[in-house]
Design an enzyme around this catalytic site. Sequence first.
Site, PDB file in Angstrom:
ATOM      1  N   LYS B  50      12.437  -7.315  -2.524  1.00  0.00           N
ATOM      2  CA  LYS B  50      13.370  -8.356  -2.067  1.00  0.00           C
ATOM      3  C   LYS B  50      12.823  -9.776  -2.189  1.00  0.00           C
ATOM      4  O   LYS B  50      13.583 -10.735  -2.259  1.00  0.00           O
ATOM      5  CB  LYS B  50      13.754  -8.093  -0.616  1.00  0.00           C
ATOM      6  CG  LYS B  50      14.397  -6.738  -0.403  1.00  0.00           C
ATOM      7  CD  LYS B  50      15.878  -6.853  -0.218  1.00  0.00           C
ATOM      8  CE  LYS B  50      16.509  -5.490   0.028  1.00  0.00           C
ATOM      9  NZ  LYS B  50      17.943  -5.550   0.248  1.00  0.00           N
ATOM     10  N   SER B  75      18.642  -5.659   7.567  1.00  0.00           N
ATOM     11  CA  SER B  75      18.059  -4.594   8.393  1.00  0.00           C
ATOM     12  C   SER B  75      16.540  -4.620   8.315  1.00  0.00           C
ATOM     13  O   SER B  75      15.863  -3.929   9.045  1.00  0.00           O
ATOM     14  CB  SER B  75      18.568  -3.228   7.936  1.00  0.00           C
ATOM     15  OG  SER B  75      18.006  -2.899   6.687  1.00  0.00           O
ATOM     16  N   ASN B  77      14.007  -5.436   5.020  1.00  0.00           N
ATOM     17  CA  ASN B  77      13.194  -5.877   3.893  1.00  0.00           C
ATOM     18  C   ASN B  77      13.564  -7.279   3.417  1.00  0.00           C
ATOM     19  O   ASN B  77      12.684  -8.071   3.079  1.00  0.00           O
ATOM     20  CB  ASN B  77      13.284  -4.883   2.738  1.00  0.00           C
ATOM     21  CG  ASN B  77      12.421  -3.656   2.974  1.00  0.00           C
ATOM     22  OD1 ASN B  77      11.484  -3.694   3.770  1.00  0.00           O
ATOM     23  ND2 ASN B  77      12.720  -2.568   2.296  1.00  0.00           N
ATOM     24  N   GLN B  80      12.102  -9.815   5.860  1.00  0.00           N
ATOM     25  CA  GLN B  80      10.687 -10.112   5.625  1.00  0.00           C
ATOM     26  C   GLN B  80      10.521 -10.972   4.389  1.00  0.00           C
ATOM     27  O   GLN B  80       9.705 -11.895   4.347  1.00  0.00           O
ATOM     28  CB  GLN B  80       9.897  -8.805   5.441  1.00  0.00           C
ATOM     29  CG  GLN B  80       9.797  -7.975   6.701  1.00  0.00           C
ATOM     30  CD  GLN B  80       8.772  -6.848   6.566  1.00  0.00           C
ATOM     31  OE1 GLN B  80       7.590  -7.095   6.403  1.00  0.00           O
ATOM     32  NE2 GLN B  80       9.232  -5.622   6.625  1.00  0.00           N
ATOM     33  N   GLY B 178      23.869  -3.513  -3.229  1.00  0.00           N
ATOM     34  CA  GLY B 178      24.222  -3.644  -4.640  1.00  0.00           C
ATOM     35  C   GLY B 178      23.457  -4.700  -5.418  1.00  0.00           C
ATOM     36  O   GLY B 178      23.602  -4.810  -6.632  1.00  0.00           O
TER      37      GLY B 178
END
Lengths: 315, 315
Positions: B50, B75, B77, B80, B178
């Site tokens: 990410k 949620s 990742n 962070q 997605g």
Amino acid sequence: MNKTVLTDCHKRIIPFIHNTPVLTSTLINERLGCKVFFKCENFQRGGAYKIRGATNAILNLREAQRRNGVVTHSSGNFAQAVSLAARSLGVPAHIVMPTTAPKVKKEGVVAYGGQIYECEPTVEARQAKADKIASETGAVFLHPSNDLNVIIGQGTAALELLAEQTDLNFIFCPVGGGGLIAGSSLSAKYFGQDCKVVGGEPFEADDAYRSLISGKIEGNETVNTIADGLRTTLGDINFPIIRENVSKIVRVTEEEIVLAMRLVWERMKIIIEPSSAVTLAALFRDCKENPSDYQNKKVGIIISGGNVDLNQLPF
Amino acid sequence: MNKTVLTDCHKRIIPFIHNTPVLTSTLINERLGCKVFFKCENFQRGGAYKIRGATNAILNLREAQRRNGVVTHSSGNFAQAVSLAARSLGVPAHIVMPTTAPKVKKEGVVAYGGQIYECEPTVEARQAKADKIASETGAVFLHPSNDLNVIIGQGTAALELLAEQTDLNFIFCPVGGGGLIAGSSLSAKYFGQDCKVVGGEPFEADDAYRSLISGKIEGNETVNTIADGLRTTLGDINFPIIRENVSKIVRVTEEEIVLAMRLVWERMKIIIEPSSAVTLAALFRDCKENPSDYQNKKVGIIISGGNVDLNQLPF
């Protein structure tokens, strides 16, 4: 003994092993104030460094000896390594394992084609069973740590690490039967530039620490440690090498072992077994007790293996 | 859209990301009958791919926008990743996280300097909270998956994989919001040689599978899956890209996810999160249902992340 013994061994076993990667962690470097290079033998064939020594020992057998096979005793990683090395070389493998050996390690032995013989979890029971098999089958006994060919083979992990990082100030190794640290100390001596070798050992199985103090091989008073690979004791072949070439041994608590293991799993995203976490825990402890020894220094750590039973995790 | 959009993005973000390693497993290749190349974004900064999209999105903001900071909901990742990317670029980061987000991911956000705002675990609650923060602070909202700069950034993992393995026949990706699969499908289109992109999705959160069938964006009827990164739904920016460039989506059971995760942990000795195991599980399932499609083929898998709460393991 000279450096060509190690380089010849390395050339001989290269077709049968991986040259494993060396990883680093910015977070761990920042916490310790030194640069740490993790030699990842958890990615080795069979999940541990032991394939190195096993392969070297089998390659040193005569053709007639190989036909009768090999026999060994091991709590797990050497058992898998001998099975795998023997299969690669077309040699039968008889493996004595204590009833307490992790299930994942037993499954590994079976998957690699070794035949398992169970025994009680004592040094004496292991040896008696292995001797019996040797006399019945003619198989050659391979000791997991007290055999010069095995020791030299295990030393090739540190040899590869020093080929990548030539100016390491320290190499940290776990100490179980003594094969890895003896071999690593030979590589540090011949290929390092004043590279000190430090052992990590659980307080709960600190035979090597006490042996270096007393000057003779001591047994373990307890083996109540999560580091299942480090419950064994030194032998008469590796002890003189360790006495001569290892700087010191740092003992760690069970809590320190689990914390170090968790840190590596969470931050480096690699699976290491408790015996490997002992080594990082020892570095954390010695960095705290003797910070000036490590400030901005380069430290190699042999991550010995990654064979963990996921049903028996400490967290 | 053309290939230089992707290569320009890659050049822009390179100083802020790792070019992660590509690993293989002899055992997994033997079981599947094809050659699998694991692009290990679990070793990426922040423990997941990410950071690529987050960095690209922030680098595309004007200087005046950066001063007010960025806000996102995730949620874990992406939360962070935005915190880490924002810190690298000197930008404040406001992070909306559902109360159900794994503790390890919340700790990561705090460690990387992001400020957490908790909300109920619904898509509506997340967005409402983020909109409120944006209007109060002037921070720019970054969507974790439905933003073209984010999508293009996420596509650079597949771009790097195709630079190493130019003739992949397939790339498998997990499908959550997605962004990753849309970006990967653009990289496959521009840099692959007839490389098909396949999505892996849990039966328990199969919105993308149903969206491709109905031709419009469907919601999730359940999100009762261990793959916590895949509980979100597609968006109007990534859906047209996915419809045009993704071959199919393969759904898997919770049991298949845990089995695949365990296999990678035990055999490859790397930590992958359940959302990443979905992708390998999808390959196992499709190899079984359509073996001739994969025989001796080369398959890339994006291992999306390794952020697992070790206190909440499924084994």
